[in-house]
Design an enzyme around this catalytic site. Structure first.
Site, PDB file in Angstrom:
ATOM      1  N   ARG A   1      12.724  -2.194   0.364  1.00  0.00           N
ATOM      2  CA  ARG A   1      11.345  -1.836   0.084  1.00  0.00           C
ATOM      3  C   ARG A   1      11.104  -0.425   0.615  1.00  0.00           C
ATOM      4  O   ARG A   1      11.606  -0.055   1.702  1.00  0.00           O
ATOM      5  CB  ARG A   1      10.364  -2.790   0.790  1.00  0.00           C
ATOM      6  CG  ARG A   1      10.253  -4.163   0.165  1.00  0.00           C
ATOM      7  CD  ARG A   1       9.550  -4.111  -1.194  1.00  0.00           C
ATOM      8  NE  ARG A   1       9.360  -5.438  -1.761  1.00  0.00           N
ATOM      9  CZ  ARG A   1      10.202  -6.024  -2.623  1.00  0.00           C
ATOM     10  NH1 ARG A   1      11.301  -5.397  -3.033  1.00  0.00           N
ATOM     11  NH2 ARG A   1       9.930  -7.224  -3.100  1.00  0.00           N
TER      12      ARG A   1
ATOM     13  N   GLU B   1       4.988   3.049  -5.616  1.00  0.00           N
ATOM     14  CA  GLU B   1       5.670   2.676  -6.856  1.00  0.00           C
ATOM     15  C   GLU B   1       4.592   2.307  -7.865  1.00  0.00           C
ATOM     16  O   GLU B   1       3.693   1.551  -7.500  1.00  0.00           O
ATOM     17  CB  GLU B   1       6.598   1.476  -6.640  1.00  0.00           C
ATOM     18  CG  GLU B   1       7.794   1.806  -5.779  1.00  0.00           C
ATOM     19  CD  GLU B   1       8.738   0.626  -5.558  1.00  0.00           C
ATOM     20  OE1 GLU B   1       8.593  -0.383  -6.279  1.00  0.00           O
ATOM     21  OE2 GLU B   1       9.599   0.718  -4.689  1.00  0.00           O
TER      22      GLU B   1
ATOM     23  N   HIS C   1      12.921   1.108  -9.172  1.00  0.00           N
ATOM     24  CA  HIS C   1      12.937  -0.294  -8.702  1.00  0.00           C
ATOM     25  C   HIS C   1      13.585  -1.220  -9.753  1.00  0.00           C
ATOM     26  O   HIS C   1      12.934  -2.138 -10.273  1.00  0.00           O
ATOM     27  CB  HIS C   1      11.527  -0.779  -8.349  1.00  0.00           C
ATOM     28  CG  HIS C   1      11.544  -1.954  -7.398  1.00  0.00           C
ATOM     29  ND1 HIS C   1      10.592  -2.157  -6.443  1.00  0.00           N
ATOM     30  CD2 HIS C   1      12.411  -2.994  -7.278  1.00  0.00           C
ATOM     31  CE1 HIS C   1      10.861  -3.272  -5.774  1.00  0.00           C
ATOM     32  NE2 HIS C   1      11.971  -3.796  -6.273  1.00  0.00           N
TER      33      HIS C   1
HETATM   34  O1  LIG Z   1      12.629  -9.726  -6.018  1.00  0.00           O
HETATM   35  C1  LIG Z   1      12.274  -8.726  -5.410  1.00  0.00           C
HETATM   36  O2  LIG Z   1      11.804  -8.773  -4.267  1.00  0.00           O
HETATM   37  C2  LIG Z   1      12.384  -7.440  -6.062  1.00  0.00           C
HETATM   38  O3  LIG Z   1      12.217  -6.433  -5.451  1.00  0.00           O
HETATM   39  C3  LIG Z   1      12.709  -7.427  -7.516  1.00  0.00           C
HETATM   40  O4  LIG Z   1      13.853  -6.690  -7.767  1.00  0.00           O
END
Ligand SMILES: O=C(O)C(=O)CO
Length: 370
Positions: free
Chosen positions: A288, A317, A336
């Site tokens: 993240r 994002e 992402h």
């Molecule tokens: O599933 C998740 O947490 C994601 O970031 C999707 O790729």
């Protein structure tokens, strides 16, 4: 164009008041407090007794939609972009379940708007930092998520951005297109990068995805794997050394972030962390964006404090087109796409649907978070 005409027509239609729905082949139109008109699709007349499920995106793989359509009355946002917050707030009320994505913020306000019928949230993700978990738990709402099924796809993306950043693939393409290659031709140091062979790789967050990344990187003849995070994993004692955070930063030639975003990991990669890293270090983040102090990363890249970065995640994002991260030579940024394979996304959608079905039918969820 046609859509905006339709919206104009509907906006001026005397039949549609700001709060009313109008039927067009099971597509209903609803306006928000600021007057914008959006549409949702409903899978049945609305007067039945089937549990109600709000689905926050229309482009959910068919296999999952079929499972849900057979059992529930669905209300589906119809545009392939995140449902606007105010629209979601106005239309989620009375739902028994919410099928959501990481783009939907599930907080107190949203839970209040959903009301007391809400029994389960199925998030089509493994990450759950978009959900206020304490608030959800307090209300006794169950949450299902999608671990495992996206592990391999995300590990593949991690390798892709790692290799793109270490071997300067974006710069190389730029050179090809802007005539740089024609000028310098093959040169001893032209577009040289960093090699995985005999390197030390440090993985921050050695969970499912971290381990899948390590497994794949072994094929590149890495000399040593280090990892850091909440606790050592005895089962990995022959494969990787558990070290403290500073040692990971100092000794790794590649630092790979695959941890969850929590209050403990928020901006853990800050100015101090980057100052510990080697100048040849390639920094990779597929977890993240919030785990990184982005200004500190930008500074570390611009001053060549580290060699390069490969980022699948960032803040915010989507990244604005003119954002500094898109302009930095030694930074590879992709939007992402960690789990973006047809297989992973289908499996994620089906798991989410099965989580919702199980919770509403009172059977154990395939992947329960709480
Ligand atoms: O599933 C998740 O947490 C994601 O970031 C999707 O790729």
């Amino acid at each position: 164009m046609i859509r905006s005409k339709l919206i104009q027509f509907i906006s001026s239609s005397p039949f549609i008041s700001p709060t009313s729905f109008s039927t067009i082949n099971k597509t209903f139109l609803s306006s928000t407090s600021n007057g914008a008109i959006y549409s949702i699709r409903m899978s049945s007349s609305g007067s039945g007794t089937k549990p109600k499920v709000f689905v926050s995106r229309p482009d959910i793989p068919k296999a999952a939609m079929k499972l849900l359509e057979d059992k529930f009355q669905l209300t589906i946002w119809t545009e392939p972009r995140p449902v606007p917050r105010d629209f979601l707030l106005q239309n989620v009320g009375g739902s028994d379940a919410l099928y959501c994505l990481i783009t939907d913020k599930i907080d107190k306000e949203l839970l209040d708007a959903a009301g007391p019928n809400l029994k389960v949230i199925g998030t089509m993700s493994v990450g759950h930092d978009h959900i206020d978990m304490p608030e959800v738990k307090k209300r006794g709402i169950q949450v299902g998520f999608t671990p495992n099924v996206l592990t391999n796809a995300t590990a593949e993306t991690t390798l892709a951005v790692l290799l793109a950043a270490s071997r300067r693939m974006f710069e190389a393409r730029e050179e090809l297109l802007n005539g740089g290659w024609a000028k310098s031709a093959w040169g001893p140091e032209y577009l040289c990068g960093q090699e995985l062979t005999d390197s030390t790789v440090g993985i921050y967050g050695m969970g499912r995805i971290g381990q899948a990344v390590m497994k794949r990187l072994k094929a590149f003849d890495v000399a040593k794997f280090l990892y850091s995070g909440r606790s050592a994993k005895p089962e990995l004692k022959d494969e990787a050394n558990f070290v403290d955070f500073d040692t990971l930063c100092k000794e790794s030639d590649f630092v790979i972030v695959t941890c969850a975003l929590t209050p403990e990991t928020k901006e853990i990669f800050n100015e101090r962390a980057f100052s510990l890293m080697k100048p040849n270090c390639v920094f990779v983040n597929t977890s993240r964006g919030g785990t990184v102090d982005q200004e500190a990363l930008i500074k570390a890249l611009k001053t060549n404090q580290i060699f390069s970065a490969g980022l699948d995640v960032m803040t915010p994002e989507p990244l604005p087109l003119d954002h500094e991260l898109t302009k930095i030579r030694n930074c590879v940024v992709v939007p992402h796409i960690g789990s973006a394979t047809y297989k992973a996304r289908t499996d994620m959608a089906v798991t989410t649907a099965k989580n919702i079905i199980a919770a509403l039918e009172g059977t154990p969820m395939p992947a329960k978070l709480c």
